[in-house]
Scaffold this active site. Structure first.
Site, short mmCIF file in Angstrom:
data_model
loop_
_atom_site.label_atom_id
_atom_site.label_comp_id
_atom_site.label_asym_id
_atom_site.label_seq_id
_atom_site.Cartn_x
_atom_site.Cartn_y
_atom_site.Cartn_z
N CYS A 398 0.84 -1.20 0.00
CA CYS A 398 0.00 0.00 0.00
C CYS A 398 0.88 1.25 0.00
O CYS A 398 1.40 1.62 -1.04
CB CYS A 398 -0.98 -0.04 1.16
SG CYS A 398 -2.39 1.04 0.88
N HIS A 525 -3.65 -4.93 0.65
CA HIS A 525 -3.02 -5.46 1.87
C HIS A 525 -3.15 -6.98 1.89
O HIS A 525 -4.12 -7.50 2.45
CB HIS A 525 -3.71 -4.89 3.10
CG HIS A 525 -3.44 -3.45 3.34
ND1 HIS A 525 -2.39 -3.01 4.12
CD2 HIS A 525 -4.07 -2.34 2.90
CE1 HIS A 525 -2.39 -1.69 4.15
NE2 HIS A 525 -3.39 -1.25 3.42
N GLU A 527 -1.72 -9.08 3.61
CA GLU A 527 -1.56 -9.68 4.94
C GLU A 527 -2.88 -10.09 5.58
O GLU A 527 -2.91 -11.00 6.39
CB GLU A 527 -0.80 -8.72 5.88
CG GLU A 527 -1.50 -7.43 6.28
CD GLU A 527 -1.26 -6.27 5.31
OE1 GLU A 527 -0.94 -6.54 4.14
OE2 GLU A 527 -1.40 -5.11 5.73
N1 GLN Z 1 -1.60 6.74 3.01
C1 GLN Z 1 -1.76 5.99 1.81
C2 GLN Z 1 -3.12 6.17 1.18
O1 GLN Z 1 -4.04 6.62 1.80
C3 GLN Z 1 -1.47 4.53 2.05
C4 GLN Z 1 -2.49 3.86 2.93
C5 GLN Z 1 -2.04 2.53 3.46
O2 GLN Z 1 -0.87 2.21 3.39
N2 GLN Z 1 -2.98 1.77 4.01
O3 GLN Z 1 -3.31 5.86 0.02
#
Ligand code: GLN
Length: 561
Positions: A398, A525, A527
């Site tokens: 992400c 994500h 995970e």
């Molecule tokens: N801050 C980034 C976004 O909002 C990444 C978010 C995250 O890593 N969950 O896109």
């Protein structure tokens, strides 16, 4: 529906969630279908706004629910897919009651904690328990409910009262209460003390709930005379007093419960003995033992913002564990505070800076996990650059994927001020931008949350091979910002490949760097869907690559062996 309620006494942090999910595992191993509900008596409607520093990670579900990390434990242990309704908070209950009140549904009555809040809790539990979570039709046999907090807390009172009423209305064959408590050892004599447990059971009974089983957390197994005392003073048969002593890893807990015949006591209380089978926990046994006997460690650098509290990245840690075990390796995670890698830190905290770089250079692979806000961003960019230039396996999750895009734009395209508009609204080269999925004018809930499909652009990419699916993968998301579609062309020309995109082709989901042993960024994500025995593909790829085993693994997989 049969209910198993798990409450906690004496202190918080007893591992009540792990105990409750392990109870679910043992019941599932007896051939029963199990679902679970976690009650968090705090006022937040969900965990979405809670700081990982304070409360650990925010777990994300398929339906986009941002929930307490305990739900992650349930999903991993029960291999289930829960819904946001499986996490009840005081905020959610009050919101539903207040909405009803505004609609006039209470027909002019005075709206009160008892009966309106308590009724709403009962109704919620009874309807959510019926949602299938194991991919099969029809509802589960047993619903494990974990009541967060400690019995006696002011904020959990309406829940206790609702659960007392529920136990009465469903009848005694359908309700089993397990109280998790602490047996401390004090002084030089080292005696196991039962008094705190006696008090907390008394408190529970005063509120109208009687425990059927006691799960006692202790350093060593409970001694016979400790059990005798507990039986005598807490009114619980000795066979129903479980010793949950310290074990080398949490996968032992279901085995510990089974070895003490906990399932028998629970099934007897729930009148399920006739339909349950002997628990088959062979896979758990094998995994717990394998874990204990791992000796070869793989050094993983985790470069993040919330490194002070391991729970902030709990699912990432679990996913690494699942992947490492699949490779017979022991994860050795080195936490690096991203800000320590930055040039500023060389001046201000030279020792921390040197130590951080030493750890990074020592690592066999690097992870930059998700995160929000601009702290540590330059450090993460330096880590991504280091991994890219030195052929060190890298997984960016992400935020970690956005970091690799920024780094590539700066170092390879020469766009020195390239950035995400999250960190620099004025950047002349916005390579990561705010891309709400819904309306651009609607400011509330602009986060892209939950399961979305990623289409692989080519079956030849590493990621699709690791997922064993040449076409697509469904993973969970939690982000606002995304790679700017306008810069894809130049980045690709410069070598970075966007091998996974969403169904519109506008949102970048997976990037790879051909020629590098393993340089992968994922906007989702992975995970959250990793399970013991079913490691998540990108994590597995990272670990295999850290040990130079990736190609052999992919070769074996293509040959079907
Ligand atoms: N801050 C980034 C976004 O909002 C990444 C978010 C995250 O890593 N969950 O896109």
């Amino acid at each position: 529906m049969k209910y198993v309620l798990v409450t906690g006494g004496v202190v918080s942090g007893l591992g009540k969630g792990v105990t409750a999910s392990s109870i679910g595992v043992v019941l599932k191993a007896c051939g029963l279908r199990v679902t679970s509900i976690k009650i968090d008596p705090y006022l937040n409607t969900d965990a979405g706004t809670m700081s990982p520093f304070e409360h650990g990670e925010v777990f994300v579900l398929d339906d986009g629910g941002e929930v307490d990390l305990d739900l992650g434990n349930y999903e991993r242990f029960l291999d289930a897919t829960l819904t946001k309704e499986n996490n009840i908070t005081t905020g959610k209950i009050y919101q539903s009651v207040l909405d009803k009140e505004r609609r006039g549904d209470y027909l002019g009555k005075t709206v009160q904690v008892v009966p309106h809040i308590t009724d709403a809790i009962k109704d919620w539990i009874e309807s959510v328990a019926l949602i299938p979570v194991d991919g099969k039709q029809g509802h589960a046999d047993v619903c494990v409910i974990e009541l967060g907090g400690t019995v006696g807390d002011i904020e959990s009172m309406p829940f206790i009262e609702a659960l007392r009423q529920l136990s009465f209305s469903v009848g005694k064959d359908n309700f089993c209460l397990i109280h998790v408590s602490l047996i401390p050892v004090l002084g030089v004599v080292g005696e196991q003390k039962t008094k705190p447990t006696q008090h907390s059971v008394r408190e529970l009974r005063a509120l109208g709930l009687t425990p059927h089983l006691l799960a006692c957390r202790s350093a060593q197994p409970l001694l016979d005379n400790t059990k005798e005392k507990l039986t005598q003073f807490c009114h619980v048969p000795a066979a129903n007093i479980l010793s949950i002593h310290d074990v080398p890893n949490i996968w032992h807990i279901p085995l510990l419960l089974r070895n003490q015949n906990a399932h028998h006591s629970i099934l007897k209380q729930l009148d399920l003995l006739s339909i349950a089978t002997i628990p088959d926990l062979e896979a758990w046994n094998r995994r717990a033992e394998t874990f204990d006997n791992l000796t070869d460690s793989v050094r993983i650098a985790m470069v993040g913002k919330y490194v002070g509290l391991a729970d902030s990245y709990l699912s990432v840690v679990k996913a690494l564990l699942h992947a490492c075990i699949a490779c017979s390796l022991k994860p050795s995670i080195d936490w690096i505070a991203a800000s320590d890698l930055e040039d500023d830190s060389a001046q201000l905290t030279p020792e921390a800076h040197a130590a951080a770089w030493k750890t990074l250079r020592n690592a066999e692979c690097v992870i930059v996990p998700g995160g929000f806000g601009d702290r540590g961003i330059s450090g993460m960019i330096l880590a991504a650059k280091y991994a890219r230039e030195n052929n060190v396996p890298y997984l960016g999750i992400c935020l970690g994927m956005q970091i690799s895009v920024i780094e590539y734009a700066r170092s390879v395209l020469g766009l020195e001020r390239a950035n995400s508009t999250e960190f620099d609204e004025q950047t002349p080269d916005p390579v990561v931008i705010f891309m709400p999925e819904g309306s651009r004018t609607h400011m509330g809930s602009t986060m892209r949350l939950g399961s979305r499909r990623t289409l692989f652009q080519t079956p030849d990419c590493l990621t699709s091979k690791l997922y064993c699916n040449p076409q697509y993968v469904d993973e969970r998301h939690r982000h606002r910002y995304e790679v700017n579609p306008d810069v894809i062309g130049v980045l690709e020309q410069a070598g970075l490949k966007f091998v996974g995109k969403d169904e519109t082709g506008k949102r970048m989901e997976v990037l790879e760097l051909p020629g590098h042993p393993f340089y992968v960024g994922v906007q989702f994500h992975p995970e959250f869907k990793s399970r013991p025995g079913k490691p998540s593909a990108p994590f597995l790829g990272l670990i295999l690559s850290a040990r130079g085993q990736l190609e052999a693994y992919l070769g074996r997989h293509q040959n079907g062996s």
